[in-house]
Design a protein around this motif. Structure first.
Motif, PDB file in Angstrom:
ATOM      1  N   ILE A 103      -2.524  36.112  24.402  1.00 56.11           N
ATOM      2  CA  ILE A 103      -2.835  36.903  25.588  1.00 56.11           C
ATOM      3  C   ILE A 103      -4.318  36.492  25.771  1.00 56.11           C
ATOM      4  O   ILE A 103      -5.201  36.504  24.920  1.00 56.11           O
ATOM      5  CB  ILE A 103      -2.657  38.237  25.088  1.00 56.11           C
ATOM      6  CG1 ILE A 103      -1.365  38.447  24.469  1.00 56.11           C
ATOM      7  CG2 ILE A 103      -3.224  39.281  25.983  1.00 56.11           C
ATOM      8  CD1 ILE A 103      -0.304  38.380  25.565  1.00 56.11           C
ATOM      9  N   GLN A 104      -4.684  36.425  26.949  1.00 55.22           N
ATOM     10  CA  GLN A 104      -6.056  36.111  27.547  1.00 55.22           C
ATOM     11  C   GLN A 104      -6.479  37.410  28.106  1.00 55.22           C
ATOM     12  O   GLN A 104      -6.093  37.981  28.815  1.00 55.22           O
ATOM     13  CB  GLN A 104      -6.059  34.896  28.783  1.00 55.22           C
ATOM     14  CG  GLN A 104      -7.109  34.791  29.423  1.00 55.22           C
ATOM     15  CD  GLN A 104      -6.940  33.808  30.585  1.00 55.22           C
ATOM     16  OE1 GLN A 104      -6.568  32.643  30.368  1.00 55.22           O
ATOM     17  NE2 GLN A 104      -7.234  34.226  31.843  1.00 55.22           N
ATOM     18  N   TYR A 105      -7.805  37.811  27.482  1.00 54.69           N
ATOM     19  CA  TYR A 105      -8.580  38.810  27.751  1.00 54.69           C
ATOM     20  C   TYR A 105      -9.760  38.403  28.313  1.00 54.69           C
ATOM     21  O   TYR A 105     -10.460  37.400  28.106  1.00 54.69           O
ATOM     22  CB  TYR A 105      -8.864  39.725  26.365  1.00 54.69           C
ATOM     23  CG  TYR A 105      -7.957  40.155  25.871  1.00 54.69           C
ATOM     24  CD1 TYR A 105      -7.357  41.443  26.227  1.00 54.69           C
ATOM     25  CD2 TYR A 105      -6.982  39.543  24.942  1.00 54.69           C
ATOM     26  CE1 TYR A 105      -6.540  42.169  25.662  1.00 54.69           C
ATOM     27  CE2 TYR A 105      -5.854  40.230  24.174  1.00 54.69           C
ATOM     28  CZ  TYR A 105      -5.669  41.525  24.681  1.00 54.69           C
ATOM     29  OH  TYR A 105      -4.497  42.233  24.095  1.00 54.69           O
ATOM     30  N   ASN A 106     -10.199  39.226  29.433  1.00 56.59           N
ATOM     31  CA  ASN A 106     -11.797  38.956  29.881  1.00 56.59           C
ATOM     32  C   ASN A 106     -12.634  40.324  29.355  1.00 56.59           C
ATOM     33  O   ASN A 106     -12.171  41.251  29.437  1.00 56.59           O
ATOM     34  CB  ASN A 106     -11.612  38.929  31.510  1.00 56.59           C
ATOM     35  CG  ASN A 106     -12.767  38.687  31.979  1.00 56.59           C
ATOM     36  OD1 ASN A 106     -13.714  39.594  32.064  1.00 56.59           O
ATOM     37  ND2 ASN A 106     -13.015  37.630  32.362  1.00 56.59           N
ATOM     38  N   ARG A 107     -13.774  39.704  28.490  1.00 58.46           N
ATOM     39  CA  ARG A 107     -14.503  40.680  28.200  1.00 58.46           C
ATOM     40  C   ARG A 107     -15.564  41.365  29.181  1.00 58.46           C
ATOM     41  O   ARG A 107     -15.680  40.487  30.189  1.00 58.46           O
ATOM     42  CB  ARG A 107     -15.263  40.111  27.138  1.00 58.46           C
ATOM     43  CG  ARG A 107     -14.526  39.824  25.845  1.00 58.46           C
ATOM     44  CD  ARG A 107     -15.228  39.065  24.645  1.00 58.46           C
ATOM     45  NE  ARG A 107     -16.111  38.038  25.285  1.00 58.46           N
ATOM     46  CZ  ARG A 107     -16.863  37.224  24.772  1.00 58.46           C
ATOM     47  NH1 ARG A 107     -17.332  37.650  23.462  1.00 58.46           N
ATOM     48  NH2 ARG A 107     -17.464  36.089  25.213  1.00 58.46           N
ATOM     49  N   GLY A 108     -15.680  42.666  29.138  1.00 57.33           N
ATOM     50  CA  GLY A 108     -16.912  43.323  30.111  1.00 57.33           C
ATOM     51  C   GLY A 108     -18.093  42.667  29.969  1.00 57.33           C
ATOM     52  O   GLY A 108     -18.571  41.770  29.124  1.00 57.33           O
ATOM     53  N   LEU A 109     -18.787  42.996  31.329  1.00 58.18           N
ATOM     54  CA  LEU A 109     -20.205  42.819  31.181  1.00 58.18           C
ATOM     55  C   LEU A 109     -21.141  43.117  30.117  1.00 58.18           C
ATOM     56  O   LEU A 109     -22.088  42.338  29.809  1.00 58.18           O
ATOM     57  CB  LEU A 109     -20.782  43.373  32.664  1.00 58.18           C
ATOM     58  CG  LEU A 109     -20.185  42.820  34.019  1.00 58.18           C
ATOM     59  CD1 LEU A 109     -20.808  43.715  35.029  1.00 58.18           C
ATOM     60  CD2 LEU A 109     -20.586  41.287  34.144  1.00 58.18           C
ATOM     61  N   ASN A 110     -20.870  44.093  29.446  1.00 62.37           N
ATOM     62  CA  ASN A 110     -21.419  44.651  28.488  1.00 62.37           C
ATOM     63  C   ASN A 110     -21.252  43.449  27.078  1.00 62.37           C
ATOM     64  O   ASN A 110     -22.087  43.635  26.085  1.00 62.37           O
ATOM     65  CB  ASN A 110     -21.145  45.968  27.594  1.00 62.37           C
ATOM     66  CG  ASN A 110     -19.743  45.843  27.488  1.00 62.37           C
ATOM     67  OD1 ASN A 110     -18.579  45.370  28.066  1.00 62.37           O
ATOM     68  ND2 ASN A 110     -19.442  46.500  26.381  1.00 62.37           N
ATOM     69  N   GLU A 111     -20.355  42.554  27.211  1.00 60.47           N
ATOM     70  CA  GLU A 111     -20.342  41.538  26.228  1.00 60.47           C
ATOM     71  C   GLU A 111     -20.600  40.380  26.822  1.00 60.47           C
ATOM     72  O   GLU A 111     -20.324  39.229  26.120  1.00 60.47           O
ATOM     73  CB  GLU A 111     -18.803  41.483  25.604  1.00 60.47           C
ATOM     74  CG  GLU A 111     -18.353  42.945  24.936  1.00 60.47           C
ATOM     75  CD  GLU A 111     -17.096  42.525  24.330  1.00 60.47           C
ATOM     76  OE1 GLU A 111     -16.883  41.739  23.534  1.00 60.47           O
ATOM     77  OE2 GLU A 111     -16.081  43.309  24.725  1.00 60.47           O
ATOM     78  N   ALA A 112     -21.198  40.319  27.840  1.00 61.28           N
ATOM     79  CA  ALA A 112     -21.801  39.093  28.437  1.00 61.28           C
ATOM     80  C   ALA A 112     -22.991  38.211  28.198  1.00 61.28           C
ATOM     81  O   ALA A 112     -24.101  38.417  28.298  1.00 61.28           O
ATOM     82  CB  ALA A 112     -22.045  39.121  30.029  1.00 61.28           C
TER      83      ALA A 112
END
Length: 424
Positions: free
Chosen positions: A25-34
């Motif tokens: 599964i591919q996840y996109n982490r939020g901006l808080n984890e950039a």
């Protein structure tokens, strides 16, 4: 700060991949984890005197990317007495060749804006990788798309697969046994290849390169047919109201093509036939992977996906320096191993071409436990010889010759067009 801005702007740089119940599964982490993962190395003396250390640290940085946790972008800044060298390593699941161009252009733009004391502003985002994936899944079972099935079925039925003449057999297919040979054209030859050569038959680069490759393969194998895996950028405009022109991600398409060299003795005819064969591939091959992996089984019962080429071919295009910024040039320092030496090499022979600093280079990566170096070197020499012959033939033509694809007719054959020319 520049890398932080890029990570926030481009979703793909925040991706992670996790296995759940047998699926990845591919996840996109939020901006808080950039976050930005960058290490700074201070070198004693000029960079050239620290090449071994740079390579060692670059290898470590490349191998430190973890898909499950990220970051998929790693950076290493090597500060030498004669200037800084920045290594950017991104996992291939997050970028392709087009993505690198986007990232490098954006890097130069943001860095320049920050240096001038301005808040970084990048061009408008195009559609996300996630939205594209969802739409692609829907598209895979539409009537309009499933018309492609006939083309791939006929290709399977008409293909005779012959193994490459290997010097020896090996069950060990690891990347650590890969070796390369390469050839280059001169700047003058490359300029002709990108301009005047195409005037004779309205050709594109792959028409010329694949004709030369097919001729060299026929010399080597003695066969009229050779199947190759072709790679394309995969960003064909197949979905309505979706634009991925500035979307970072791995969109590369890979599909089989058969180089039919039955007319090798008639170079003009052979070149025109290659051009037409390439033009007949629907949507530049992007549908093959869609059919194979996304289309429902009941919609592809006639397809076996049985063509298994041992050769891959990829022309990457032209790489230009980041001239607009005036700040960066390509470093000559080693960037480390971008592939694990323990991973399996999928093809016996990988052929990659690109133009850099005005010259074409073709690199041939082969399995050293299956081929002797002299075998691949002889094939490389033959490839170059045939490429120059094809170019010479095209440059010698006084007139421009049209083929059916130039007339927008998919059903007209070369022979039928020649007969029409005779009549009129």
């Amino acid at each position: 700060k520049t890398l932080q801005a890029l990570t926030e702007h481009h979703d793909a740089l925040r991706m992670v991949y996790r296995e759940e119940q047998g699926d990845v599964i591919q996840y996109n982490r939020g901006l808080n984890e950039a976050s930005v993962d960058m290490k700074v190395f201070k070198l004693n003396g000029p960079a050239i005197d620290n090449e071994e250390k740079i390579e060692r640290e670059a290898d470590h940085l490349q191998s430190s990317i973890v898909l499950e946790t990220g970051n998929l972008l790693k950076a290493g800044l090597f500060q030498a007495e004669d200037g800084d060298h920045l290594l950017l390593a991104v996992h291939h699941l997050a970028v392709d060749g087009v993505s690198w161009r986007i990232l490098l252009e954006d890097f130069a733009a943001v860095y320049t804006q920050l240096k001038q004391g301005n808040k970084p502003v990048l061009p408008q985002k195009t559609h996300s990788f996630a939205e594209y994936a969802e739409r692609l899944k829907e598209f895979a079972n539409t009537k309009a798309f499933l018309k492609e099935t006939d083309y791939w079925r006929q290709l399977e039925e008409n293909t005779i697969q012959t193994p490459l003449p290997k010097d020896r057999q090996s069950s060990d297919q690891r990347m650590k046994h890969t070796r390369t040979v390469q050839f280059s054209l001169t700047a003058e030859e490359t300029e002709k290849l990108t301009t005047k050569v195409h005037e004779a038959y309205h050709t594109e680069m792959n028409d010329i390169l694949l004709t030369a490759l097919g001729l060299a393969m026929k010399n080597w194998t003695g066969q009229d047919q050779v199947s190759v895996h072709l790679e394309g950028h995969g960003r064909e405009e197949i979905l309505e109201d979706i634009s991925i022109s500035r979307t970072v991600g791995w969109f590369t398409s890979m599909y089989p093509m058969v180089l039919n060299m039955k007319h090798a003795d008639d170079l003009a005819y052979q070149l025109k036939q290659m051009k037409e064969d390439i033009r007949h591939v629907p949507n530049k091959g992007v549908g093959y992977g869609i059919l194979r992996y996304l289309t429902a089984p009941e919609h592809k019962t006639e397809l076996e996906f049985s063509i298994q080429p041992e050769i891959s071919f990829n022309y990457l295009g032209q790489f230009n320096e980041m001239a607009d910024s005036g700040l960066f040039t390509r470093s000559s320092m080693p960037s480390g191993q971008s592939l694990s030496p323990e991973t399996e090499k999928p093809n016996a022979l990988d052929i990659v071409g690109y133009i850099e600093n005005g010259t074409l280079t073709m690199t041939l990566a082969y399995h050293s436990l299956e081929f002797h170096e002299r075998t691949i070197q002889a094939f490389s020499d033959s490839f170059k010889t045939h490429l120059l012959k094809v170019m010479e033939h095209c440059l010698a033509q006084d007139d421009t010759v049209l083929t059916p694809s130039d007339l927008g007719d998919d059903d007209l054959t070369l022979d039928e067009l020649d007969k029409l020319k005779e009549i009129f």
